[in-house]
Design a protein around this motif. Structure first.
Motif, short mmCIF file in Angstrom:
data_model
loop_
_atom_site.label_atom_id
_atom_site.label_comp_id
_atom_site.label_asym_id
_atom_site.label_seq_id
_atom_site.Cartn_x
_atom_site.Cartn_y
_atom_site.Cartn_z
N GLU A 157 -74.06 34.65 70.35
CA GLU A 157 -73.20 33.76 71.13
C GLU A 157 -73.04 32.39 70.46
OE1 GLU A 157 -71.38 34.75 73.30
OE2 GLU A 157 -72.27 36.46 74.34
N ILE B 152 -75.34 40.32 70.60
CA ILE B 152 -74.18 39.48 70.30
C ILE B 152 -74.65 38.06 70.02
CG2 ILE B 152 -72.04 38.50 71.21
CD1 ILE B 152 -71.70 41.01 72.91
N HIS C 202 -66.20 33.99 70.48
CA HIS C 202 -65.61 35.32 70.62
C HIS C 202 -64.12 35.14 70.93
CE1 HIS C 202 -66.05 34.41 74.94
NE2 HIS C 202 -65.02 35.23 75.09
N TYR D 264 -61.01 37.50 72.87
CA TYR D 264 -60.68 38.71 73.61
C TYR D 264 -59.21 38.60 74.02
CZ TYR D 264 -61.49 42.50 77.04
OH TYR D 264 -61.46 43.68 77.75
N TYR E 185 -65.97 40.26 78.74
CA TYR E 185 -65.61 38.85 78.66
C TYR E 185 -64.43 38.58 79.61
CZ TYR E 185 -68.69 37.97 74.69
OH TYR E 185 -69.80 37.81 73.89
N ILE F 146 -66.21 39.52 67.86
CA ILE F 146 -67.51 38.90 68.12
C ILE F 146 -68.34 38.93 66.85
CG2 ILE F 146 -67.65 39.44 70.59
CD1 ILE F 146 -69.24 41.95 69.85
#
Length: 569
Positions: free
Chosen positions: A354, A352, A358, A360, A310, A379
């Protein structure tokens, strides 16, 4: 449950064991506070340098570290735990100082871990901690990088530890990895990619190739640890020193004191660089405003066709001050870089969800967490995704038909410089796409530079002594050749892989001084299809070259064996 929120954290914890009285408590409080706010149901914490850099003295503090975590209110609802701590530093050939810690919330009823010996999943329903010597533990796979990567170095602790999980019907791997660091700023700034960068690339390629070609299913994986990825220091320094005057400061008694000073027109020192010094006049301002630095974060680009990440929107994770009062400041020792990452395979993107956001980022941005700030990825994984394979065919059967997966992993570039008797001749069996071998054999890359530290790969760039240099006595070629065992050469051939394309052997490059057919034919036939295919070449020319390189011994027997190995007979 359509998806499961998971939290992946990587943390080089070496520093916190140097000052355990204060740092252990401070670190765990910050970690626990963050995981509480992220509300994950599955937490994976991958640690490097467990027990500290002086592990003989500080390994005893690991037990307290675990107690602080397990007794915390934030983890009381995580009733299923698996902890793997590689603590046996007396086992030189196995010790990695890696720690994989997994916490599963009591709301998750379907959690299984893979048993690598039984080749089956085992239900996780309790708490288990494996520490000390964990070589016999079957629910993890652990390995140091092969020592022959670095023939002139002592064993390094660097390696990986993998676990495989089935979580709510979705199967994936979690891999903890620790790659090699930069030992000298003066060496790393001399060119890009540096010798250190190339060694990291080689080790990561080795790891990914191993995972793709082992007997297990190729499934989605998350690879998070201390990659030690550094910026393009050559480019960074050019930007920082534009218009400045460079002066070399050398201590004639000790080369370790060699420094480079960059001064402005008023003769003010702006940047000072030494082996372990990287100090800018406005160090904090320059590197905390990190957007300009991201263009020099190039090391992951070599794996962009294999691994994803990401976007990074946080300051470099290393090297921070280790003093509690300076937890937000960078040490003036290295160019700040995003050493700690959470990467994942392209197939992992398919599991994952989406539809959920998420996150990061860094842990403990305003708190001293040691020289590395932990990096986390939060996630959601799709439930009941089963096994998502990268390709459905058996290995190599599609070659040379286009297959993104096999083009990344199945082909191998033979680097003949690694095998040559006469290192003054440097020819390759492959085209320009082959991996540059200079990092292992070119002294000029670091000629005149500083001496190298142990436990680092940089001394591997020097050549193996030539026959006349062994023990001060001259050795004939056949005796010299016999010192390389078939297993050693086979290992070299199997562990050098190409980056992006599937190169075919150039027939005109087959030279008898570089190939020993008796050793070559020890490689498995199925692997040889990918390595030595000449389906697009001229068969007559190829046969002539084989005849030429087979002139020693039984020519027909060697030629027939070689052709059979290549599946061209």
């Amino acid at each position: 449950m359509s998806s499961v929120p998971i939290l992946l954290v990587t943390a080089n914890v070496g520093s916190i064991f140097e000052e355990p009285t204060e740092m252990l408590k401070l670190w765990t409080e910050e970690f626990l506070s963050k995981i509480a706010s992220l509300d994950a149901k599955f937490i994976a914490l991958h640690c490097q340098e467990v027990g500290g850099k002086k592990y003989e003295k500080s390994m005893k503090h690991v037990e307290r570290f675990l107690l602080l975590l397990s007794s915390s209110p934030e983890l009381q609802n995580f009733n299923k735990i698996r902890i793997f701590l590689d603590e046996d530093y007396t086992s030189v050939e196995h010790f990695t100082a890696l720690g994989n810690l997994y916490f599963i919330h009591n709301s998750i009823h379907d959690a299984k871990i893979w048993d690598f010996k039984k080749s089956d999943f085992a239900q996780v329903a309790d708490n288990k901690t494996f520490s000390g010597n964990i070589e016999s533990v079957d629910t993890k796979e652990k390995s140091k990088f092969p020592q022959h990567f670095f023939p002139e170095c002592k064993w390094s602790r660097k390696g990986f530890m993998r676990t495989r999980w089935s979580l709510c019907g979705t199967i994936f791997d979690l891999v903890n990895i620790h790659l090699f660091h930069d030992a000298s700023n003066l060496v790393s700034m001399s060119s890009y990619p540096s010798v250190y960068s190339r060694n990291r690339q080689k080790a990561l390629e080795h790891t990914l190739y191993k995972f793709h070609n082992d007997p297990l299913d190729n499934i989605p994986y998350f690879l998070f640890g201390d990659f030690n990825f550094r910026t393009d220091n050559e480019g960074v320094i050019k930007k920082l020193t534009n218009g400045l005057t460079k002066t070399r400061i050398q201590n004639t008694k000790n080369n370790d004191q060699t420094k480079l000073h960059f001064n402005n027109e008023e003769n003010n020192l702006i940047l000072s660089i030494g082996k372990k010094e990287f100090s800018h006049k406005d160090h904090e301002r320059v590197f905390l405003d990190f957007e300009w630095l991201k263009k020099y974060d190039k090391e992951p680009e070599a794996f962009s066709n294999i691994l994803s990440e990401y976007p990074i929107n946080f300051i470099p994770s290393y090297p921070f001050e280790e003093k509690i009062t300076k937890g937000t400041s960078y040490m003036p020792t290295r160019c700040p870089a995003w050493c700690d990452r959470v990467l994942f395979s392209h197939t992992a993107q398919k599991i994952i969800d989406e539809g959920h956001n998420h996150e990061y980022g860094l842990l403990g941005v305003k708190t001293c967490m040691g020289d590395h700030k932990p990096v986390f990825l939060r996630i959601s994984l799709r439930a009941n995704a089963g096994i998502v394979k990268c390709c459905d065919h058996a290995l190599f059967v599609c070659l040379p038909v286009t297959c993104c997966c096999c083009r990344n992993f199945a082909s191998v570039t033979i680097n003949v410089v690694d095998m040559s008797i006469n290192s003054n001749v440097s020819r390759s069996l492959t085209d320009a796409n082959s991996i540059d071998s200079s990092l292992l054999h070119d002294r000029s890359a670091t000629k005149g530079m500083l001496s190298h530290d142990p436990y680092t790969p940089e001394s591997s760039n020097s050549r193996t002594p030539q026959p006349e240099e062994v023990d001060g006595e001259e050795v004939d070629e056949e005796s010299w050749r016999s010192t390389v065992s078939p297993n050693e050469l086979k290992s070299k051939l199997e562990n050098i892989i190409c980056k992006k394309s599937f190169p075919l052997i150039k027939q005109s490059s087959l030279e008898d001084e570089y190939l020993d057919l008796e050793l070559l034919t020890t490689i498995r036939i199925d692997e040889a299809r990918g390595r030595f295919s000449s389906s697009s070449g001229d068969s007559k020319s190829f046969n002539k070259d084989i005849d030429r390189i087979s002139k020693r011994g039984n020519r027909k027997k060697n030629k027939r064996r070689f052709l059979k190995c290549c599946s061209l007979a």
